[in-house]
Design a protein around this motif. Structure first.
Motif, PDB file in Angstrom:
ATOM      1  N   VAL A  61       0.845  -1.198   0.000  1.00  0.00           N
ATOM      2  CA  VAL A  61       0.000   0.000   0.000  1.00  0.00           C
ATOM      3  C   VAL A  61       0.880   1.248   0.000  1.00  0.00           C
ATOM      4  N   SER A 118     -11.409   4.057  -9.695  1.00  0.00           N
ATOM      5  CA  SER A 118     -10.837   4.675  -8.497  1.00  0.00           C
ATOM      6  C   SER A 118     -11.059   3.803  -7.259  1.00  0.00           C
ATOM      7  N   LYS A 119      -9.988   3.651  -6.474  1.00  0.00           N
ATOM      8  CA  LYS A 119     -10.061   2.868  -5.240  1.00  0.00           C
ATOM      9  C   LYS A 119      -9.237   3.541  -4.161  1.00  0.00           C
ATOM     10  N   LYS A 120      -9.659   3.370  -2.922  1.00  0.00           N
ATOM     11  CA  LYS A 120      -8.906   3.883  -1.785  1.00  0.00           C
ATOM     12  C   LYS A 120      -7.975   2.787  -1.269  1.00  0.00           C
ATOM     13  N   PRO A 121      -6.883   3.192  -0.597  1.00  0.00           N
ATOM     14  CA  PRO A 121      -5.933   2.183  -0.084  1.00  0.00           C
ATOM     15  C   PRO A 121      -6.574   1.115   0.796  1.00  0.00           C
ATOM     16  N   GLU A 155       1.581   4.187  -3.176  1.00  0.00           N
ATOM     17  CA  GLU A 155       0.843   5.356  -2.681  1.00  0.00           C
ATOM     18  C   GLU A 155       0.602   6.424  -3.748  1.00  0.00           C
ATOM     19  N   PHE A 188      -2.443   5.381  -6.732  1.00  0.00           N
ATOM     20  CA  PHE A 188      -3.850   5.031  -6.565  1.00  0.00           C
ATOM     21  C   PHE A 188      -4.742   5.947  -7.391  1.00  0.00           C
TER      22      PHE A 188
END
Length: 703
Positions: free
Chosen positions: A371, A384-387, A375, A378
């Protein structure tokens, strides 16, 4: 009477008839009038029937059988003709955009422009003979869009001379041979003429490129740096790489070799891969901090392994670039590689911010370190995705061997009982402290289990398992390991050491559409249960009939093993993965063992690994085998080779590959019939070497 070069260039660029575009003055051409540089026109002036379109026809690789048809030849020549006309117009644009360029450069542009006019006329005449009129098919504007934004003469020679014209060294020669093979000597002669001219054009561009490139840079370094995405060196070559033509044009051997092995997407949005084999240790601490680089030599040496899962249009990030000579060996063996990019610092390991949209991020495993590594990228994902989509408490729980053991026991309690399945007593139990560990060990032994395996909930077989022999006490060294594991991971798993007779793994992929089984791979482990290697395309070869029958007995038309997993295990596992939000690769390790009363039994889940595995690498490699050949994938260490042979890794590899050179099948897309191939650069390897051995029969593997 004379005509100015500038006026002639305007005639070609802004003309609206083919006569204006393709007529070359009989008068002397002077270059004494130089106006201010023009801006690239928003729309290229052309006759109405030759207007460019973004959705214009692109030429695929022609089947030889199709080109027997005259009209099919004409369609292909139509595509070529558009490229030659565009080259003519782009050269006129360069003359008008760069009035301050050296006179000899501008004179060279004029000469190449004249050649391109002639090439266009040759194609137009020949396609008409084939029954195709120039302009009757949509014309692509890709070539114009890629080059017309050039900002200086160096841009021009980089994009046109060294990219598109260099690629034509491959295409003109390849298609010339194809046309000759179907008896079309006229078109083959045109392509031969164009091929000879392109050698001169590339040589012209190379001369000026070397004069203008950044000081201290090699040709290859300067070429790569100067190209702007979506252009890349991949655009400078065709389907069949022509070393001879490039050498005639003046390109040096190192440039030619680097280009030959280079790969980058030509349009498909890429996945980005990265090898992080220490993921379990970061997962154990649930942090990207506080874990030393204990396996960094593994990470550095074997960083290329994801290349054998990735596609040609993808990207693999590496701590260092393998040598061109080694990459050439992989290419010669028929292994296509993705684009390779390096990340700079070993102290602060992080992915470079990539300059394009990305289809997905693919570390070896998702964990806190990956992750952090990705960084900066992303935001580049097309979806689109969050960590926390990639790493959260639910996904962390699935990484634990304790979860896998508990889930497997629960599964067996809730599905139809089969006499050939291991009882729940064969699965691990979690000890949370020293007293609990002692109690569980005593319980297993009183039930007749003489030898036991102790495992860390998070950890690979190499660094997360200890074996406790019959009546062996937990000594001081093992006590320290247990205490450390209790402290760091909250427990130690204990399970019976069973008489394993066949190890295997199931390679899976979890996506939006659910969980898919990709294949079953046969594992070879040593006496301590540690990974030795993987057999490819030989799941049951060399096994005794009793074991083959156990694995392959038919149930509802499918081998029992496959039927049982796909009917009972995968649907339930899919629910757990979906609940945690996990998407990506995973593998189930399992084995067949012989029970105390002599029966064959299946322990269906030993570990569930939420990551790529060596089994997945082997599965992909097996697809490169010839139909009847069998392979063996292994990773050997420097210490193992030193002890076994007294040789260094590079010496050992050299002897292996010399004794078993790679031989390819005679298919349209050749595959490996036999040979030994290094999968990471032996000249760079410090501690580990991955090898792939392919033989014509299982017996020849000599395992």
């Amino acid at each position: 009477m004379a005509i100015q070069l500038e006026d002639f260039a305007k005639q070609v660029l802004f003309g609206t008839s083919m006569e204006e575009k393709l007529s070359f003055p009989r008068e002397e051409i002077l270059d004494t009038k130089r106006s201010d540089p023009i801006k690239t026109p928003k729309q290229l002036s052309r006759p109405k029937h030759l207007v460019l379109r973004e959705e214009g026809v692109k030429a695929g690789h022609p089947a030889q059988s199709k080109l027997i048809d005259e009209r099919e030849r004409g369609r292909l020549l139509h595509f070529f003709g558009n490229h030659e006309l565009l080259a003519t117009e782009l050269m006129a644009l360069a003359i008008l955009k760069f009035p301050e360029a050296p006179a000899s450069f501008r004179r060279g542009l004029l000469e190449t422009l004249k050649d391109e006019q002639m090439h266009t006329q040759l194609y137009m005449h020949r396609m008409k003979q084939c029954g195709v009129e120039f302009g009757e098919l949509p014309l692509s504007d890709y070539f114009w869009r890629s080059v017309s934004s050039m900002e200086d003469p160096l841009d021009y020679v980089t994009r046109l001379s060294l990219t598109f014209e260099q690629a034509n060294l491959d295409y003109s020669r390849e298609y010339g041979k194809i046309f000759a093979s179907v008896g079309d000597r006229s078109t083959a002669g045109i392509l031969d003429k164009i091929y000879r001219d392109e050698i001169d054009h590339v040589g012209f561009g190379l001369k000026w490129f070397r004069r203008w490139k950044a000081e201290g840079k090699t040709d290859w370094e300067a070429f790569r740096e100067r190209l702007v995405f979506p252009l890349s060196p991949a655009r400078a070559k065709g389907n069949f790489f022509n070393r001879e033509g490039r050498s005639e044009a003046g390109l040096d051997a190192s440039f030619i070799k680097d280009l030959e092995v280079f790969s980058q997407s030509r349009g498909r949005t890429p996945y980005v891969y990265w090898f992080n084999p220490d993921a379990e240790r970061f997962a154990a601490r649930n942090s990207s901090e506080g874990v030393d680089a204990g396996t960094f030599p593994v990470q550095k040496d074997l960083a290329l392994l994801p290349a054998f899962v990735a596609k040609r249009d993808d990207i693999l990030l590496l701590p260092r670039m393998p040598t061109s000579a080694f990459l050439g060996e992989l290419k010669a063996a028929g292994l296509e590689l993705p684009e390779l990019k390096t990340y700079e610092s070993e102290e602060e390991v992080s992915a470079p911010s990539l300059d394009r949209k990305l289809r997905g991020l693919r570390p070896w495993a998702w964990s806190p370190d990956s992750v952090l590594f990705f960084e900066e990228n992303f935001s580049k994902l097309t979806r689109s995705k969050k960590p926390d989509t990639f790493w959260n408490e639910g996904i962390r729980a699935l990484h634990s061997k304790a979860w896998a053991a508990a889930w497997a026991k629960s599964l067996l309690d809730h599905i139809p009982h089969e006499e050939w399945l291991a009882p729940t007593s064969a699965f691990a139990k979690l000890a949370e402290n020293a007293q609990g560990l002692q109690r569980i060990c005593e319980g297993f032994r009183s039930a007749g289990c003489s030898s036991l395996a102790l495992k860390a909930p998070f950890g690979t077989a190499a660094n997360g398992m200890r074996r406790l022999e019959a009546d062996e006490l937990i000594d001081e060294r093992l006590t320290r390991w247990c205490e450390q594991t209790f402290e760091e991971q909250g427990g130690v798993l204990v399970e019976p050491w069973l008489d394993r007779v066949f190890d295997f793994s199931i390679q899976l992929e979890m996506g939006k559409g659910g969980l898919r089984a990709l294949g079953y791979t046969r594992l070879l482990n040593n006496a301590r249960g540690q990974f030795r290697g993987i057999v490819t395309n030989g799941f049951c070869q060399g096994l005794d009939s009793e074991l083959v029958k156990f694995l392959m007995q038919r149930v509802q038309g499918r081998p029992r093993l496959y039927h049982w997993y796909e009917s009972f295990v995968l649907p339930e596992l899919e629910k757990e993965l979906a609940a945690a939000g996990y998407e990506g690769p995973l593998g189930i390790d399992a084995f067949v063992y012989r029970s105390y009363d002599g029966r064959l039994m299946l322990k269906p889940v030993v570990e569930i690994n939420l990551r790529y595995t060596m089994g997945r690498i082997a599965l992909e490699l097996g697809q490169r085998n010839a139909a009847t050949s069998v392979g063996f994938f292994e990773v050997v260490s420097k210490a193992q080779i030193k002890k076994r042979t007294g040789q260094s890794l590079s010496e050992f590899c050299e002897r292996q590959t010399a004794a078993y050179p790679v031989k390819l099948s005679e298919e349209k897309k050749p595959r490996i019939e036999e040979g030994t191939l290094a999968l990471n650069d032996p000249q760079q390897a410090q501690g580990f070497l991955a090898l792939y051995h392919v033989r014509r029969s299982f017996k020849e593997l000599a395992l």
